[in-house]
Write an enzyme that holds these catalytic residues in place. Structure first.
Site, PDB file in Angstrom:
ATOM      1  CB  THR B  13      13.560 -34.829  28.952  1.00  0.00           C
ATOM      2  OG1 THR B  13      13.012 -34.405  30.194  1.00  0.00           O
ATOM      3  CG2 THR B  13      13.608 -33.666  27.996  1.00  0.00           C
ATOM      4  CE  LYS B 205      13.371 -31.501  43.761  1.00  0.00           C
ATOM      5  NZ  LYS B 205      14.177 -30.537  42.972  1.00  0.00           N
TER       6      LYS B 205
END
Lengths: 426, 426
Positions: B13, B205
């Site tokens: 994607t 993260k």
């Protein structure tokens, strides 16, 4: 390590904040820029006044040429906050080959276009991150972080004073007058609050945001501006009953290569991220074709937040100096300026009417809207004394032109008074 | 106009989103960079599979060397999402003198330090904006927009899957299992949800955010990580009664030159800006010494938001190429890595206990906390069946060390079971 000297024009809260941050965050700043950056000279109005940040050794003068003409200074920070004198000084600084960082939204909204040209001609940087939404790095985010995107809409709570007042009116039910008085006592509002409450300050910031978001130069006159002076606690409560919060928003949106910019009280669903922005805080909500909905929140003013944005600009000047890349415009995205016609500017509206409680009045009102092809999505009728009723309508999407036509014809109807109309965003 | 060719490794994607944005926003991008930037070659796993974005003419190969070794390609976009193979390809690309843009948080969290060094040695750019909080340009904001500031704390909702689940558990009272099933059906969660629900994705993260915010290289093992697997709807309701919303937060904070990083369910007051971040959205809240509290909100994932961040990185590479300034690290702020000791890591906590309803048990519990100098700011006792009571405590600020000592001793007390403990932020 080589030095980079900064001259500051204006030594109010932001000016002394700049001196303070450059001093206190010295080691981080020298590490990321490779320069020892310090303020060496400051222009003040009154040489006898005591300074707010006394710990750093800074020469003080009341003659602007002492700063602008100083060959050891390569960056001028303009934080005086007037327009004409600031314009003169910034022009002189750029022509003298100095890079300029300013927090002056009025200057950039009115003269930004010309100043950007002069800066480029003189191979100088001109940055103004602090001019919109104080401590939020929104301009650089639009220019760099969202560079890849085609932005469709930018909506901002960009005036802290009115957001503070609206918060008080909403959460404590204070009247406009009392909320204004509190804002003045806390130093958020000037004794003459016109620029804030009539949306002028917000409109100036929207001119700057529009230039960077859509590459278009709109003038202040192009911004359809309504402030909060006429807004009542009643209207806030009516909006609340319908599930909305009222915020004063600047809205810039692009449609088929044309842009519309307005400042207006706006009804937002309570779950909208902008609804949760309280007190004197600012936030800018950006809709990008690819990135979708993002929002940037923080303090809109204040000594250190604003000074922090100024110093981030200074750091960018320093990095450019190190790399030999000064003189490139903050944003090189330029687009032919097209203004969206009122007939193409679509939105939903909240309309508040007062009507005599008489057979036929409601029908007349409905007819005037229907003639302009305006449908209703919600209606709220509240009975009042003296055979008068308050009617609140949330329309379906319609053009600004059609709305104004409908409201004009309604004004000529006996028994109907249009109290107010605000925008609705979903 | 000269061309800049991009090779993309991985055509899921995000990869096809990159092709699409570079094509659709061509005119803006060429205006701001001065280059005609296009994807010319893509590495796919299966040559026979149909492509998502067919309109653009792109060569497809299943041999990585066709892309990395192509001398006409100067920028490699890595969006494969594995670790080992991606690491190999990125290293090879940098050594071949290609600039690299990656969206791969795992790669950067685990090998970022070495890759940054290799990039600099080869005079190449290495950017990874999309690796944290998808469409929100948070890394560039921290590095540039907040450059002037001394950051104190960075708190983020950086995992969309768990935020979606917690939103459903909070607003609809869904159980953990049902919320997970919904997230899986909507494609937010993998069939093995471990990385999301156990906080591992968020921890990775936070490693990246910590590097940029504080200049320190912490490893994944340094992040004290608790996910939401054990969190119950009961606890969410208890928090609600006390005025809090529970969010899974990554929290990195600096104290006297040392940093602590954790991922943990956290109770936030309902008025906190992070409390209003719903569904799969992400947000990062930053506390700076000067800028104060700012927050950055938006989509944490998705084809176009993530691809939009990748393309913003590509644009930065292009600008650097034009200016001849490639090869400077994304952030040059480096600080000696010091880990804050548990005794210096202060916070308030929510502790949930189950106690037999017997004289003396409450006293024992209170004694164990008092021995560690932990005071209570709120207590809520709920009677249950079987002579058992649920007790919820919100402590005053205490160290992580003292909390753990108190909980350890409580575990040895008969009649007391410690169900859970989460952090509380005000």
């Amino acid at each position: 390590m080589s030095s980079l000297n900064v001259g500051v024009l204006g030594f109010g809260t932001v000016g002394s904040g700049v001196v303070r941050i450059l001093d206190e965050h010295k080691s981080k700043i020298s590490q990321i820029t490779g320069y020892d950056i310090k303020v060496t000279k400051v222009l003040v109005r009154d040489l006898t006044k005591t300074r707010r940040y006394e710990d750093v050794d800074v020469a003080v003068t009341d003659n602007a040429n002492d700063v602008i003409g100083d060959p050891s200074i390569s960056i001028i920070v303009e934080v005086m906050g007037t327009i004409d004198i600031a314009y003169d000084y910034v022009l002189k600084s750029l022509r003298a080959g100095k890079h300029v960082v300013t927090a002056n939204k009025d200057l950039i909204a009115l003269h930004g276009d010309h100043l950007i040209t002069v800066a480029r001609e003189n191979n100088c940087d001109l940055f103004y991150e602090a001019s919109v939404a104080g401590g939020i790095p929104i301009l650089r985010t639009i220019v760099n972080g969202l560079a890849s995107d085609h932005l469709k809409k930018v909506m901002g709570i960009v005036n802290g004073t009115t957001n503070f007042m609206l918060t008080k009116m909403t959460s404590e039910g204070l009247s406009y007058e009392t909320a204004l008085k509190q804002a003045q006592e806390l130093g958020f509002a000037e004794s003459d609050p016109t620029n804030d409450v009539d949306g002028i300050d917000a409109a100036r910031k929207m001119v700057i945001l529009t230039r960077l978001s859509f590459g278009m130069n709109v003038s202040l006159d192009d911004v359809s501006t309504t402030g909060i002076r006429q807004l009542t606690v009643d209207e806030i409560k009516l909006a609340d009953q319908l599930g909305y919060t009222i915020k004063l928003l600047g809205i810039a949106e692009e449609h088929n290569g044309a842009v519309d910019v307005c400042v207006t009280p706006t009804l937002l669903p309570k779950t909208h991220p902008l609804s949760g922005v309280h007190n004197e805080n600012n936030a800018v909500f950006v809709l990008g074709e690819a990135a979708g909905e993002t929002m940037y929140y923080g303090p809109g003013a204040g000594e250190l937040p604003t000074a922090s944005s100024v110093v981030s600009d200074i750091i960018t000047v320093a990095k450019n100096t190190k790399l030999g890349t000064n003189g490139n415009a903050f944003s090189s995205y330029v687009h032919e300026t097209n203004k969206l016609a009122d007939k193409d500017c679509l939105a939903k509206y909240f309309v508040r009417l007062k009507m005599t409680d008489e057979t036929g009045t409601f029908l007349k009102m409905t007819q005037r809207f229907t003639e302009q092809k305006i449908g209703f999505s919600r209606i709220l009728q509240l009975p009042e004394s003296n055979e008068q009723a308050t009617v609140v309508i949330i329309t379906h999407e319609t053009s600004r032109e059609n709305l104004h036509l409908a409201l004009e014809t309604l004004k000529n109807e006996s028994g109907i008074v249009v109290n107010s109309h605000y925008r609705v965003e979903d």
